[in-house]
Design an enzyme around this catalytic site. Structure first.
Site, PDB file in Angstrom:
ATOM      1  N   GLU A 288      -2.274   7.185   7.677  1.00 21.23           N
ATOM      2  CA  GLU A 288      -0.991   7.142   8.053  1.00 21.23           C
ATOM      3  C   GLU A 288       0.242   7.985   7.113  1.00 21.23           C
ATOM      4  OE1 GLU A 288      -0.594   3.210   9.249  1.00 21.23           O
ATOM      5  OE2 GLU A 288      -1.348   3.319  11.116  1.00 21.23           O
TER       6      GLU A 288
ATOM      7  N   TRP B 238       2.978  -7.086  12.906  1.00 25.92           N
ATOM      8  CA  TRP B 238       4.038  -6.296  11.843  1.00 25.92           C
ATOM      9  C   TRP B 238       5.285  -6.362  12.603  1.00 25.92           C
ATOM     10  CZ3 TRP B 238       4.896  -2.112  14.839  1.00 25.92           C
ATOM     11  CH2 TRP B 238       3.847  -1.436  15.293  1.00 25.92           C
TER      12      TRP B 238
ATOM     13  N   GLU C 294      -6.708   4.780  16.123  1.00 25.38           N
ATOM     14  CA  GLU C 294      -6.304   3.117  15.929  1.00 25.38           C
ATOM     15  C   GLU C 294      -5.380   2.678  17.232  1.00 25.38           C
ATOM     16  OE1 GLU C 294      -4.173   1.884  12.599  1.00 25.38           O
ATOM     17  OE2 GLU C 294      -5.575   3.133  11.135  1.00 25.38           O
TER      18      GLU C 294
ATOM     19  N   ARG D 180       0.840  -1.254  -0.027  1.00 25.27           N
ATOM     20  CA  ARG D 180      -0.011  -0.083  -0.044  1.00 25.27           C
ATOM     21  C   ARG D 180       0.890   1.201  -0.100  1.00 25.27           C
ATOM     22  NH1 ARG D 180      -2.269   0.221   6.347  1.00 25.27           N
ATOM     23  NH2 ARG D 180      -0.380   1.803   6.932  1.00 25.27           N
TER      24      ARG D 180
ATOM     25  N   PHE E 172      -3.321 -11.607  10.895  1.00 28.49           N
ATOM     26  CA  PHE E 172      -2.826 -12.014  11.842  1.00 28.49           C
ATOM     27  C   PHE E 172      -2.872 -10.728  12.981  1.00 28.49           C
ATOM     28  CE2 PHE E 172      -1.375 -15.662   9.663  1.00 28.49           C
ATOM     29  CZ  PHE E 172      -1.940 -16.591  10.322  1.00 28.49           C
TER      30      PHE E 172
ATOM     31  N   GLU F 187      -2.701  -8.452   6.833  1.00 30.51           N
ATOM     32  CA  GLU F 187      -2.882  -8.034   8.178  1.00 30.51           C
ATOM     33  C   GLU F 187      -3.723  -9.084   8.876  1.00 30.51           C
ATOM     34  OE1 GLU F 187      -1.809  -4.709   9.868  1.00 30.51           O
ATOM     35  OE2 GLU F 187      -2.316  -3.375   8.238  1.00 30.51           O
TER      36      GLU F 187
ATOM     37  N   CYS G 163       4.288   8.421  -5.268  1.00 32.66           N
ATOM     38  CA  CYS G 163       5.165   9.377  -5.056  1.00 32.66           C
ATOM     39  C   CYS G 163       4.381  10.723  -4.584  1.00 32.66           C
ATOM     40  CB  CYS G 163       5.809   9.797  -6.356  1.00 32.66           C
ATOM     41  SG  CYS G 163       6.517  11.602  -6.285  1.00 32.66           S
TER      42      CYS G 163
END
Lengths: 678, 678, 678
Positions: free
Chosen positions: B144, B308, B300, B105, B350, B348, B109
């Site tokens: 983010e 991660w 979050e 993801r 897990f 994601e 640029c």
């Protein structure tokens, strides 16, 4: 003139009104020489072909007026932005094909005809302009060749490499034979097919890698020589040099020395490394030896901290003076720093300078000034020379080959091994030359050959002849293995030394990381080793071992545990009128020292001064200017050194009453004494 | 409304028949808000210009029907495959020139006009479509920012950078001066010659690097602002935010805060890091301080483990509740998670979710539900605020400059240093704001300036004025060194603070890794330090030291060994009506705590609650909704806390008999109490 | 014929006059087979389409004349310089887009049609030329497929991948579902948009990565099959093989086995790794099991040291013989080396060879010759087989998926875990097959499933059926988690095994590096564990733990500290007529051994020979050629082994008087005995 004293001078970083203060403070600091113009290209040629020497004329004139000599840089070390912007093809590429960009310095492919022609054009302008300037004392070509861009792998370099190979091998068959291309189906049909050793799926051909290291060195040298040719043509008689770097793999100092009117070095002792003065000793000896003992120049050192290590400690009190005198003791005729005035901006603003951010009221400026005065107070040293009875062999080709991949052990580090052999001599106070194997050896009582992995048959025969004629030689493991193309000498390792050493190495037996093996057998050695701090009981060795079959040699030490228990570890062999020792492992330092002491005594080599306290270095220079005994206390305790007879304390002379003859000297922590005949 | 509770909702991962169950279980879990649509671009615009909002309408309608507010994402965080397939030029490049590809993801640029125009077109559609939807509570721009693609070095970025530089500097001469390009021959003739600091053979120009960090932050912000402009045009009145990340170097939270209607944060405490709640404390205080104390949103966090880190431990029992309440205690008005329902596939799967793979009969879902209920049971907290008498200074520009290469020590880590100064305040139970140096400081009793390497003359003068007017200030080493272009302030370090601090730093003396030095002199400090677990005898310091010359200040602590033995380590200086402390090394934690306790007492700063057991955090929020005292036991032992007077235990209220007034609270391991005035 | 003995023969490295000596010494060393031509491409096709087989004819004729069989390589492993020079598009690219260059070997993109067509054209020439040559015994396709170039990410590979995906998924919707592209906005509109998983800003899609591992394996296999098709067409009846590598992730040995007429392996034991014979045991068992127990070939091993590890110790005395016999004991019908004569140049000149640089008067040549003689002295072993009652499951797809990023713990290493389960069986002297989960299991008394992270519902059902029908099964943690597309099986982990195991895993609880937790409960286990060297008190476990809810199973061991204290760690569950054990953590080795001993006894599995001394391996092969009991002492102390009855010592026969029946055998350090029925 005395020992030259000064530093890099980069006036373009400062407004002109500062320059007058510079000259005043340089005089106060006893500066006699500066290196100017290293990074002035963008300012003297702000646009292609547009020259602006006016401001630099004023710098040169000011220096001349102050009686300060200039080591004038050719300004080619860092191409200006307009050049890489107009010609991005000059940018170097790494083995992965990644371009390296401007923003730092040295961002040029050494093979680039575009870079070279712009550099030459600049040097022509400079040489024409300043050839007769009264301040000009010396030319300084480029700067730290190969420091950041050690080699380039771009297509331009590839074509230059092919050209170099055509000259070297003439036929593709000769290249195929030299490179052993029959293995892994690498036989070339034509030079056009050859590439630099760019990153491959696995180990690239070692002979190809070795030749690329040679080519890389010569490509850098070609840049140097192209500029030098201009200088000797337009400014005949002015000496030409460049600042080499210590133990710098991409640049073969011995090969370069033939083209340098005077050897010159940058050396940055690491204040956080406890033994860095030993490394300094090795490198200084190499510099001195490279041109047969002629004095050399310490062109750059730091007044205190540098900025480019991860953690940059300053030099502790006394260290800068001590380490500067060490260079002089080992043959330097100049002590210069990077740089005169500390930068406020840019990548090196936290590199210490003679004149720090904090100004003249600083430890650093006071120490610099005191050293300048001190050096000026002993005017006769310049031009004197040293004499050594021991030669340590060093060879860039062997270094390059040794550290290629795909070896019995990749843990063999040329620089570390060289120091393993140099340290026991240095600590014993023995004067030592560091020379290539091709050098005439007959004048030495003892020759030490640490790990000469690559050794031509001719060089091996020279070593044999040296011993045959009465020389003493110590050879260490993994020497004499391959020829100039990294091909194993046939006939059982180390084939070309086998008869000389009186042994055969049947199998290499490298040791795991952290693994040691025991050696024993030499009672005397162990007593001596324990005096020197070695452990009780049998000695230890690590890194390497090998299965030695004696063929005439005797075993001095044997392995006493591990797979090779009972087999020889260190041997001695009488050969002709001489003797040769062989060390088949890496002995712990105290044992190595004890062995070298033994070998040295057998060879009749005495230290410069007997009975030196631990940590004190002694060196002698003599010549028309007199005879100088240098005593340098690298320790941090006060020690007393007895002299061979009454001498005069040259440094005490001006300030102290004690200018008469003394027969002993007290050296404080990091203390220095310079003694002359009383 | 109370504290918002919920999480990221990604319905596109599930068939529509699951959505009804989602709504039912959200209600069961007391969910009041979800963030929806973060990764929905490919599904709402499956082909260029082809819009499909039908399915998302049904999601929004369902949420509206369930009374759940939506923080609606602009869906631009992850461009769909068709966009990078048709326009590979939007893909970012790293400093080595390597393109970063789709498959994860954030593969765009930030300077790409193609990416930006597609993003804006999407946001126009979204805003037009949902501006009046009853579920819409807030806009969530992107996601983010700068998390993976922190900066891009491609040619498009290069051109955008040049454009940014032209605006910033107007003339190339100004840029040359700012970037100190006289060094290393880097003088530019024209803006066209300037490039991003791509990988160079050695250290790139530090001012160029610093400006690229600024540019990178602004390029990301330009993406945010372009979307925000659409939203405020088409959906006026709906608050706009984005989820920042904690201590996230590429994004200057203070600069962004001016453009965020409400501050919002993602924070993932590391269950394997014993002290991560202190880091949380710092970051939460910064969020709260960024917009002058207004409540912020925890957008979050993980219900339990993440996926991660290399090893992802789950949150131990009680930790999720504790750490959620910590956010609320420090000013959060929302506690949301990533994500509502645990993914079955993708990168994601897990990562824990509110509703785990194992379903509702799980520790995680039970704990989530209990927390939702608990938060709903204390409805007045929302909108209340905290008050701090201490300000800790933080500055992204200084951070950026500090961590560039080519420093006295590269071991100075801004985040670590910030926590070294925050921890003793946190552990002492002192309320603290984290603000930029430009903030009005006169309201604080104490200001702590950890390692403000880059400090403009104007900001330095603001600090001086603060002290002059009676403020108490603590400054730590390597502060006030350079100006906004990473140029050393002339005049002896730290020039702009020298008069204020009453001292000069003659030389930096960074320490080797693992090396400590002794400090001594402050008897009281050492008693206090030993009470706090510090070692006996003199204190230890590491990382850094420096040669301080007193110019009015007094030495509180001095180095007692090493090269600087006898010289000051910590000083105090009366200046105007205030006092300033200076810390020239990194003190061991207990000694740092003792020093901060002393300084704090001198400043008259009291903890939120005196006599707190170790490991217990206390915080107060108050406002129209009442006054709340939060007690958080970060330890794993049961402790008892005495209250200043009788209070009501808000969490006990519903379930326990003990809803009357209490004067002490027992906190189990990881226990939480929320107390209101009785 | 007996066990084949010999090595790689690379005559092109040597002048023809050496070849006659090669044949003479091969006979002296009892060589019966050589692998020839691996790297001969450049020499047989020196220019495109220009063939030179003359020299190779002479090699083949010489070997035929000496009665030495040839395993003839297809010569395609290392494309000649002219090919990559004319077609640089065959060069592979890494995930960063960096091209990998010639200079080593295997520098081709497996998907390259240019490479493949040149390879096929070469094989056509070879097969036509040598199909009927009397020396030809076998075809050896390529060499160590995927050894260096494990996968290529270039545009050609991308197109081939898309083609592979179209076949696999038919529709893009099916791919989107399989790859869970709804997450992170990755929905593809068309196959044209799909790329290899090149380096992305963050974790690339795991299903995309998994499919690329599958595709990579098949792309390599396609190269193999294209060559094989030529060989079976032009030289029908000659067996075709290739040399696989042990535990080689890019190549699924089970999938390849279907296309190999005989399994063949290269295996290089690491003399510096104390337990590498256990790894050898595992890999040899896998080779034997891959084609249902048929004998396999050890095509390469080192006579002593290799050259490609960082430090390459030689094999200690006895090790080469021991490890060669280990291969035979575990089913090898050939023992070959790399290589016959040690190279003088090139990348592998320090790799040991049967005939070392130092010649025939060497330990290595003597040991080689002795082994050749010894193997020839036991002529009946060839073709015999072994029988195992235990099957260990191994699965490349699960391996690939397990080691992708973004997991609860990235510390789960498939190879390590496989050995953790294999070692206790090996050390207990139990014969073991290593088979894929799809294999018929009903013949085994015990099946061990270590960490089958990816497990299809069908395979899970096969395991359940096996137990239901009376089988004994041990399953370890993090098994049965995802389906073939790395999607979590819905229904509570491990969903497809939940009923079988009688438990649910509510949460994974991976442990920090270095962290251990205590387990207790199984008194007998601990007594046994302590006998085996385990620590006193409770046992330790590390790496992983998990929150298990019993749903029918009983707990054998429970965690006794940490967050999960009191919860099950190891369970047992009766299911149908069988029993299944589940291990939810990594037990310390002695405890794992004790557990496996228990499980094995419950399953009625006996060791090959009871009461074996520690370190001694026993294996049996039997068949038409007789029955052979191999005893291998991997320790370095002399031990005595009692036999089940009187047997004949086959190796003692020729040399010793003791050729009669013996009932016990003394094995020296690294000793070997081969016993036959008396």
């Amino acid at each position: 003139m005395g020992i030259h004293f000064g530093g890099d001078y980069n006036p373009e970083q400062w407004p002109e009104e500062v320059w007058a203060e510079d000259l005043k403070l340089m005089k106060a600091a006893h500066v006699t020489m500066v290196t100017a113009g290293i990074f002035s290209w963008a300012k003297v040629e702000p646009r292609p072909g547009e020259w602006d020497f006016g401001w630099f004329d004023r710098v040169m004139d000011g220096l001349a007026g102050a009686g300060i000599a200039v080591c004038l840089a050719t300004m080619t070390a860092s191409p200006p932005p307009w050049l890489s912007h107009r010609h991005p093809e000059i940018l170097p590429e790494d083995p992965d094909g990644q371009r390296r960009w401007p923003g730092g310095r040295q961002h040029y492919c050494p093979s680039s005809p575009v870079y070279r022609s712009h550099a030459v054009r600049l040097v022509e302008q400079l040489a024409a302009h300043y050839a007769d300037h009264p301040a000009l004392a010396m030319w300084h070509v480029g700067n730290e060749f190969g420091c950041h861009t050690r080699a380039c792998y771009c297509d331009v370099s590839a074509e230059d490499f092919r050209c170099w190979l055509r000259t070297r091998y003439t036929s593709i068959d000769a290249l195929n034979a030299a490179w052993s291309t029959a293995f892994w189906s690498q036989g070339y049909g034509d030079f056009d097919e050859v590439l630099p050793p760019r990153t491959a799926p696995t180990f690239p051909n070692p002979a190809q890698q070795l030749d690329y290291l040679r080519f890389g060195d010569e490509a850098l040298r070609a840049c140097y020589l192209a500029e030098k040719a201009v200088l000797t043509r337009l400014a005949p008689g002015v000496p030409v040099t460049t600042n080499l770097m210590p133990q710098h793999k991409p640049v073969d100092a011995f090969a370069w020395s033939a083209h340098m009117d005077v050897m010159a070095l940058d050396f940055y002792q690491d204040p956080h490394a406890p033994d860095d003065h030993v490394r300094a000793g090795y490198v200084f000896d190499l510099m001195r030896s490279a041109r047969g003992g002629r004095p050399w120049l310490l062109l750059e050192q730091a007044p205190s901290a540098v900025n480019w290590r991860p953690r940059n400690g300053p030099k502790p009190p006394g260290a800068m003076r001590l380490w500067s005198w060490q260079a002089v003791a080992q043959g330097a005729d100049a002590v210069l720093y990077f740089q005169w005035r500390q930068s406020l901006g840019g990548a090196e603003k936290f590199h210490s300078a003679m004149l720090p951010h904090a100004g003249t009221d600083t430890r650093v400026f006071r120490d610099v000034t005191a050293l300048g005065r001190e050096l000026a107070s002993v005017p006769g040293i310049e031009g004197t020379r040293s004499r050594a009875e021991v030669a340590l062999l060093a060879d860039w080709h062997s270094w390059w080959a040794l550290e290629l991949d795909s070896k019995p052990s990749t843990a063999l580090d040329h620089s570390r091994i060289a120091l393993d052999h140099y340290r026991p001599l240095f600590e014993a106070g023995v004067a030592c030359d560091v020379v290539p194997p091709q050098r005439e050896l007959s004048g030495y009582r003892l020759v030490v050959a640490p790990n000469l992995y690559l050794l031509t048959a001719a060089d091996a025969e020279r070593l044999a002849a040296y011993v045959r004629d009465g020389g003493q030689l110590l050879v260490s493991f993994f020497s004499g293995i391959v020829d100039e193309h990294d091909r194993v000498h046939p006939g059982g390792c180390p084939a070309p030394l086998r008869e000389l050493l009186g042994l055969r190495v049947e199998e290499f037996w490298p040791l795991e990381a952290g693994r040691t093996v025991a050696v024993d057998g030499g009672t005397t050695l162990f007593e001596r080793s324990r005096e020197l701090g070695g452990g009780a009981g049998a000695g230890r060795a690590d890194l390497w071992s090998e299965a030695i079959d004696l063929e005439g040699a005797e075993a001095l030490l044997r392995f006493t545990d591990g797979d090779l228990a009972g087999r020889p570890a260190v041997t001695r062999h009488g050969y002709g009128r001489g003797t040769v020792w062989y060390v088949g492992t890496r002995l712990e330092p105290a044992l190595m020292r004890a062995l070298l002491d033994d070998v040295r005594e057998a060879a009749g080599v005495a230290p410069v001064l007997p009975g030196l306290p631990a940590g004190v270095q002694a060196a002698v220079r003599e010549g028309a200017g007199g005879r100088y005994l240098f005593l340098l206390n690298h320790g941090t305790r006060t020690v007393e050194v007895g002299l061979p007879g009454p001498m005069r304390d040259a440094l005490a002379a001006d300030d102290d009453a004690a200018s008469g003859a003394v027969d002993r000297v007290v050296l404080a922590a990091r203390g220095v004494a310079v003694l002359t005949d009383a």
